[in-house]
Design a protein around this motif. Structure first.
Motif, PDB file in Angstrom:
ATOM      1  N   GLN A  80      -7.326   6.327  -5.977  1.00  9.83           N
ATOM      2  CA  GLN A  80      -6.769   5.509  -5.277  1.00  9.83           C
ATOM      3  C   GLN A  80      -7.017   6.298  -3.910  1.00  9.83           C
ATOM      4  N   GLY A 126      -9.873   4.778  -2.001  1.00  9.41           N
ATOM      5  CA  GLY A 126     -10.079   3.003  -2.067  1.00  9.41           C
ATOM      6  C   GLY A 126      -8.923   2.811  -0.700  1.00  9.41           C
ATOM      7  N   GLN A 127      -7.950   3.409  -0.642  1.00  5.96           N
ATOM      8  CA  GLN A 127      -6.807   3.208   0.555  1.00  5.96           C
ATOM      9  C   GLN A 127      -7.356   4.172   1.705  1.00  5.96           C
ATOM     10  N   SER A 151      -9.659   2.712   3.837  1.00  6.33           N
ATOM     11  CA  SER A 151     -10.315   2.236   5.009  1.00  6.33           C
ATOM     12  C   SER A 151      -9.129   0.975   5.263  1.00  6.33           C
ATOM     13  N   THR A 152      -7.862   1.025   4.497  1.00  6.26           N
ATOM     14  CA  THR A 152      -6.311   0.317   5.134  1.00  6.26           C
ATOM     15  C   THR A 152      -6.106   0.079   6.274  1.00  6.26           C
ATOM     16  N   THR A 208      -9.489  -2.947  -0.622  1.00  7.36           N
ATOM     17  CA  THR A 208      -7.939  -1.605  -0.738  1.00  7.36           C
ATOM     18  C   THR A 208      -7.343  -2.008  -1.392  1.00  7.36           C
ATOM     19  N   THR A 246     -12.517   8.024   3.032  1.00  6.45           N
ATOM     20  CA  THR A 246     -13.407   6.690   3.736  1.00  6.45           C
ATOM     21  C   THR A 246     -12.856   6.293   5.194  1.00  6.45           C
ATOM     22  N   SER A 257      -8.333  -2.703  -5.415  1.00  2.44           N
ATOM     23  CA  SER A 257      -8.543  -1.410  -6.463  1.00  2.44           C
ATOM     24  C   SER A 257      -6.637  -0.709  -6.436  1.00  2.44           C
ATOM     25  N   SER A 258      -6.964  -0.325  -4.822  1.00  2.00           N
ATOM     26  CA  SER A 258      -5.548   0.751  -4.836  1.00  2.00           C
ATOM     27  C   SER A 258      -4.109   0.123  -6.141  1.00  2.00           C
ATOM     28  N   TYR A 314      -8.199   9.898   0.590  1.00  2.00           N
ATOM     29  CA  TYR A 314      -8.220   9.102   1.385  1.00  2.00           C
ATOM     30  C   TYR A 314      -9.032   9.670   2.933  1.00  2.00           C
ATOM     31  N   ILE A 333       0.857  -1.285   0.185  1.00  2.00           N
ATOM     32  CA  ILE A 333      -0.437  -0.011  -0.313  1.00  2.00           C
ATOM     33  C   ILE A 333       0.854   1.354  -0.178  1.00  2.00           C
ATOM     34  N   ALA A 359     -14.453   3.659   7.281  1.00  2.00           N
ATOM     35  CA  ALA A 359     -14.862   2.175   7.436  1.00  2.00           C
ATOM     36  C   ALA A 359     -14.033   1.969   8.745  1.00  2.00           C
TER      37      ALA A 359
END
Length: 492
Positions: free
Chosen positions: A130, A133-134, A136-137, A100, A80, A103-104, A77, A32, A84
């Motif tokens: 991007q 999507g990230q 929620s990491t 995540t 979400t 998609s990233s 970023y 990531i 999340a």
């Protein structure tokens, strides 16, 4: 209980399923961050054909445009971050991470195409997606860690896990110079982490688990060890845990607010350096793209190594109970945030001909922040293991506003990238944020579970055990009468 735990600990494997989950999360976070920081070095090659493979396109962007491109990721970023944590509790951390990373990775592979078709505008849009999507990491990882990490191993496992961010940064920054000069050119800086991310997603699908209860191959001894440790801190069973987030209590909680400000202060300094070190190396210190990439990676490599070295000592200290967990958090956080204050100020007075000193100071400034892994970075789980993902989402959302603003401030102040005086202002601002943030953490921070962690559960325990009886009188009227034994449950 003590006897049972002693017996279970003797049967624990040296490398258990909790360690495997930590390793997988470490690798996933590395992928990531590789996709997150690749643009910081790639944009130097994209804007300077002489510094990379000349067969690939060059973009004549201004410093302000470059700052917009670097900030666009964080605009997505933060969107979400807050929901999340709830998503991770509802769908499971495993599912969230699958989404995540996958998609990233796809968007990373499409980045060069987006830049060639739509210039910086489409590149900003793609980076926004991007980042979206990230988002929620980290909340998903915090939710997983809260269920997998025994209290005594929380600091060390969290450090091993979150060191993946620095490891991914090191690999990406260290290899990007060679990649930019290779036959595949700067587009390979996006293709490599994207491909590795897709590979990781496949492995995670096979071996990942949201919690010990979701893992079919974990031993009974290890599951018992984890659940026993967690039950000492939180006495409620998992199926009894509250579902409603106590938003008002959280936002009026001094320990949480101190944690939020601390996260923001740390993030300002961290991302200022992460996004700007390559430009600083090139413009002020005169380093070419290859040496620039390697030297830019050096601070983060030192950060990974220092974090790993400290883990056994911190774990032994916490298991010894010689100091409280609160004191431990504050001491380590002070080391990790106040030493960089000094080095930031020193960096502001380094001249262009003192490149070796600048590299040393940059390395110390970044690497010492690894100590904060034992401070604020694990404090979300301390305050509320159940709502850890939500708390991470809240602080990360606020902190990443700093990630958006910091590059824009650099673009506004550093109008001449070769001017060391303008860079001095940037370093002073970063040092000031670190000092103020840790000061609040010292005053208001704590590692104790907060009362609002299971407030809903306590309210539910006060409800009547049985409903009233409906009785029909001789006249045909209905009225309610309490059942025998309809008493209130005593709270624990």
């Amino acid at each position: 209980m003590v006897l049972n735990r002693s017996l279970s600990e003797t049967k624990l494997p040296t490398f258990g399923r909790r360690h495997l989950q930590c390793l997988l999360l470490f690798c996933g976070l590395s992928a990531i961050y590789g996709m997150r920081v690749n643009l910081s070095v790639a944009i130097v090659a994209m804007m300077d054909k002489s510094a990379a493979n000349p067969n690939f396109p060059e973009y004549k962007w201004s410093e302000q445009t470059k700052s917009k491109v670097l900030s666009s990721f964080f605009c997505g970023y933060i969107c979400t971050q807050i929901p999340a944590g709830g998503w991770a509790r509802r769908f499971g951390g495993k599912v969230m991470l699958m989404f995540t990373v996958t998609s990233s990775s796809i968007l990373a592979i499409l980045t060069p195409l987006a830049a060639s078709i739509g210039n910086w505008q489409l590149l900003c849009a793609l980076r926004f997606l991007q980042g979206f999507g990230q988002g929620s990491t980290i909340p998903a990882m915090a939710t997983i860690l809260a269920k997998w990490a025994p209290v005594e191993e929380r600091s060390s496992l969290a450090t091993y896990l979150f060191s993946g961010a620095q490891f991914g940064t090191v690999i990406m920054l260290g290899s990007s110079g060679a990649l930019a000069s290779s036959s595949m050119g700067w587009p390979s800086i996006f293709y490599l982490p994207g491909g590795l991310g897709l590979l990781w997603a496949l492995i995670w699908l096979c071996f990942g688990a949201s919690s010990p209860s979701d893992c079919k191959v974990i031993s009974d001894a290890e599951r018992s060890y984890i659940e026993t440790s967690l039950s000492k801190q939180v006495k409620s069973e998992e199926h009894e845990m509250p579902t409603k987030v106590p938003w008002c209590k959280i936002f009026t909680s001094p320990p949480f607010l101190a944690l939020l400000v601390t996260h923001c202060g740390y993030t300002w300094g961290f991302w200022t350096l992460l996004t700007q070190i390559p430009s600083y190396m090139k413009s002020v210190l005169g380093k070419d793209i290859k040496s620039n990439a390697l030297l830019s990676a050096l601070p983060y490599l030192s950060m990974v190594i220092l974090g790993f070295i400290c883990c056994p000592f911190v774990e032994a200290l916490e298991k010894s109970k010689r100091v409280s967990r609160t004191v431990s958090r504050k001491v380590f956080n002070t080391i990790g945030q106040w030493i960089p204050v000094t080095t930031f100020i020193w960096l502001g007075y380094v001249n262009a001909d003192q490149s070796d000193l600048a590299v040393v100071l940059l390395t110390v400034t970044v690497s010492i922040t690894a100590i904060t892994h034992f401070g604020w970075q694990v404090n979300h789980i301390d305050l509320s293991p159940h709502f850890a993902g939500t708390l991470v989402g809240l602080t990360n959302s606020a902190a990443n506003v700093m990630s958006i603003i910091a590059p824009l401030v650099v673009g506004y102040i550093v109008t001449d990238p070769t001017n060391s005086v303008q860079w001095r202002i940037i370093f002073f601002i970063a040092g000031g944020f670190n000092f103020f943030a840790n000061l609040l953490f010292i005053i208001f921070g704590t590692a104790k579970v907060q009362p609002w962690h299971d407030e809903e559960l306590k309210v539910q325990e006060l409800k009547p055990l049985n409903e009233n009886l409906v009785v029909v009188t001789p006249s045909g009227e209905e009225k309610e009468e309490p059942k025998e034994g309809n008493v209130l449950k005593e709270t624990a």
